[in-house]
Write an enzyme that holds these catalytic residues in place. Structure first.
Site, PDB file in Angstrom:
ATOM      1  CG  ASP A  28     -16.749 -53.089 -16.879  1.00 22.29           C
ATOM      2  OD1 ASP A  28     -17.757 -52.477 -16.517  1.00 22.29           O
ATOM      3  OD2 ASP A  28     -16.117 -52.826 -17.924  1.00 22.29           O
ATOM      4  N   GLY A  29     -19.415 -54.716 -15.820  1.00 20.59           N
ATOM      5  CA  GLY A  29     -20.543 -55.381 -16.477  1.00 20.59           C
ATOM      6  C   GLY A  29     -21.837 -55.400 -15.684  1.00 20.59           C
ATOM      7  NE  ARG A  32     -21.178 -54.032 -20.350  1.00 17.94           N
ATOM      8  CZ  ARG A  32     -19.885 -54.303 -20.410  1.00 17.94           C
ATOM      9  NH1 ARG A  32     -19.420 -55.093 -21.356  1.00 17.94           N
ATOM     10  NH2 ARG A  32     -19.065 -53.807 -19.507  1.00 17.94           N
ATOM     11  CG  HIS A  45     -24.480 -50.789  -9.791  1.00 23.07           C
ATOM     12  ND1 HIS A  45     -23.373 -51.083 -10.556  1.00 23.07           N
ATOM     13  CD2 HIS A  45     -25.024 -49.675 -10.350  1.00 23.07           C
ATOM     14  CE1 HIS A  45     -23.262 -50.180 -11.530  1.00 23.07           C
ATOM     15  NE2 HIS A  45     -24.264 -49.334 -11.427  1.00 23.07           N
ATOM     16  CG  LEU A 139      -8.152 -61.143   1.684  1.00 23.09           C
ATOM     17  CD1 LEU A 139      -7.220 -61.603   0.559  1.00 23.09           C
ATOM     18  CD2 LEU A 139      -9.599 -61.454   1.306  1.00 23.09           C
TER      19      LEU A 139
HETATM   20  C1  IPE Z   1     -13.894 -49.406 -14.633  1.00 25.26           C
HETATM   21  O1  IPE Z   1     -15.098 -49.711 -15.260  1.00 25.26           O
HETATM   22  C2  IPE Z   1     -14.154 -48.884 -13.243  1.00 25.26           C
HETATM   23  C3  IPE Z   1     -14.660 -49.855 -12.281  1.00 25.26           C
HETATM   24  C4  IPE Z   1     -14.852 -51.122 -12.487  1.00 25.26           C
HETATM   25  C5  IPE Z   1     -14.969 -49.329 -10.970  1.00 25.26           C
HETATM   26  P1  IPE Z   1     -15.833 -48.680 -16.248  1.00 25.26           P
HETATM   27  O2  IPE Z   1     -17.050 -49.366 -16.701  1.00 25.26           O
HETATM   28  O3  IPE Z   1     -16.006 -47.376 -15.563  1.00 25.26           O
HETATM   29  O4  IPE Z   1     -14.761 -48.498 -17.411  1.00 25.26           O
HETATM   30  P2  IPE Z   1     -14.928 -48.032 -18.910  1.00 25.26           P
HETATM   31  O5  IPE Z   1     -15.643 -46.720 -18.872  1.00 25.26           O
HETATM   32  O6  IPE Z   1     -15.726 -49.067 -19.627  1.00 25.26           O
HETATM   33  O7  IPE Z   1     -13.532 -47.943 -19.436  1.00 25.26           O
HETATM   34  C1  IPE Z   2     -19.122 -51.936 -13.058  1.00 20.88           C
HETATM   35  O1  IPE Z   2     -20.215 -52.091 -13.870  1.00 20.88           O
HETATM   36  C2  IPE Z   2     -19.406 -51.089 -11.839  1.00 20.88           C
HETATM   37  C3  IPE Z   2     -18.767 -49.764 -11.857  1.00 20.88           C
HETATM   38  C4  IPE Z   2     -18.032 -49.282 -12.805  1.00 20.88           C
HETATM   39  C5  IPE Z   2     -19.015 -48.910 -10.700  1.00 20.88           C
HETATM   40  P1  IPE Z   2     -20.692 -50.964 -14.911  1.00 20.88           P
HETATM   41  O2  IPE Z   2     -21.624 -50.061 -14.205  1.00 20.88           O
HETATM   42  O3  IPE Z   2     -19.530 -50.313 -15.537  1.00 20.88           O
HETATM   43  O4  IPE Z   2     -21.472 -51.872 -15.946  1.00 20.88           O
HETATM   44  P2  IPE Z   2     -21.489 -51.753 -17.534  1.00 20.88           P
HETATM   45  O5  IPE Z   2     -20.056 -51.661 -17.988  1.00 20.88           O
HETATM   46  O6  IPE Z   2     -22.257 -50.512 -17.857  1.00 20.88           O
HETATM   47  O7  IPE Z   2     -22.145 -52.993 -17.998  1.00 20.88           O
HETATM   48 MG    MG Z   3     -18.450 -50.654 -17.218  1.00 22.71          MG
END
Ligand code: IPE
Ligand code: IPE
Ligand code: MG
Length: 250
Positions: A28-29, A32, A45, A139
């Site tokens: 996640d992130g 941001r 991404h 793996l």
């Molecule tokens: C969870 O992240 C899904 C993946 C990492 C693929 P999200 O960014 O979608 O989750 P929420 O919406 O913050 O809970």
């Molecule tokens: C994780 O990063 C990737 C996916 C959920 C596909 P995000 O796209 O959720 O990034 P943030 O949470 O908006 O920073």
């Molecule tokens: Mg996210």
């Protein structure tokens, strides 16, 4: 790629904690990370894919047997069409570019999730890479795509109900093992460690059944910055945990 038991013996000799057999990651992130650099979300991404490459390589090197990555949730379909398109494009690119590399590293690819919602060409690519790497043993890389934990549980319940309806299964025969056996990847052991990056502390519908006794490590690092050192730090934290499974230990 080292043998898991050799790697574990070497770690024990050096006084290092055991490596978890199965690591699951909520990556996640990315958004941001991009925003902080005034870049489009897609750039986050793209950088996130590089982190995937590194983490897969390091996990294999240190003797992790199973690595499950949350790539796209069933709820992520709610994102704007352009973002979904960017993510699917990156998935295509990753599969095309990495298939040989993964195979060379002895990685076996598996996919969990609702494949029917993915584009036909992606479904084909996934099937090809799964077939190419099916016999690899270093793996197992499980990618969760269009995945939702509740949907997986509901699907298992539906399968059980159909078997009971057809007289193939007695309701009394439904126990935890029978339920597990109807999940997407019943042969893969439950995760020992779950890592979530970016400071969020929630499951977001990931592996709800399988995480029953998993250790959770939440880190502030945004996924595109997650590297070898960050993975090793999370494994170090895991090594300091005491797993009790409801029992009393000394
Ligand atoms: C969870 O992240 C899904 C993946 C990492 C693929 P999200 O960014 O979608 O989750 P929420 O919406 O913050 O809970
Ligand atoms: C994780 O990063 C990737 C996916 C959920 C596909 P995000 O796209 O959720 O990034 P943030 O949470 O908006 O920073
Ligand atoms: Mg996210």
């Amino acid at each position: 790629m080292v043998d898991r038991s050799e790697a574990q013996t070497a770690r024990a000799q050096n006084g290092l904690p055991p490596v978890p057999r199965h690591v699951a990651i909520i990556m996640d992130g990315n958004g941001r990370w991009a925003k902080a650099r005034h870049l489009p979300r897609a750039a986050g991404h793209r950088k996130g894919v590089e982190a995937v490459r590194e983490v897969v390589r390091v996990a294999g090197e240190i003797g992790v047997s199973y690595l499950t990555l949350f790539g796209f949730s069933s709820e992520n379909w709610k994102r704007p069409e352009t973002e979904v398109r960017d993510l699917m494009g990156l998935l295509r690119l990753y599969l095309r570019r990495e298939a040989r590399e993964l195979h060379g590293q002895g990685v076996r690819l598996r996919v969990i999730g609702d494949r029917a919602r993915l584009a036909a060409d992606i479904r084909e690519q996934l099937a090809e890479v799964e077939a190419l790497t099916a016999a690899n043993t270093a793996l197992t890389l499980v990618i969760a795509l269009s995945y939702g934990g509740r949907a997986e549980i509901v699907e298992a319940a539906r399968r059980l109900a159909a078997e009971v309806r057809d007289g193939a299964l007695a309701p009394e025969a439904i126990d935890e093992a029978a339920f597990s056996a109807r999940l997407f990847a019943p042969d893969i052991p439950d995760p020992d460690l779950l890592i979530r990056t970016s400071g969020e502390q929630r499951i977001s519908n990931f592996l709800l059944w399988q995480l029953a006794y998993t250790e959770f490590v939440f880190v502030e690092t945004l996924w595109p910055d997650f590297d070898r050192a960050a993975l090793l730090a999370a494994l170090g934290e895991y090594g300091r945990r005491e797993r009790r499974y409801g029992a009393i230990t000394a």
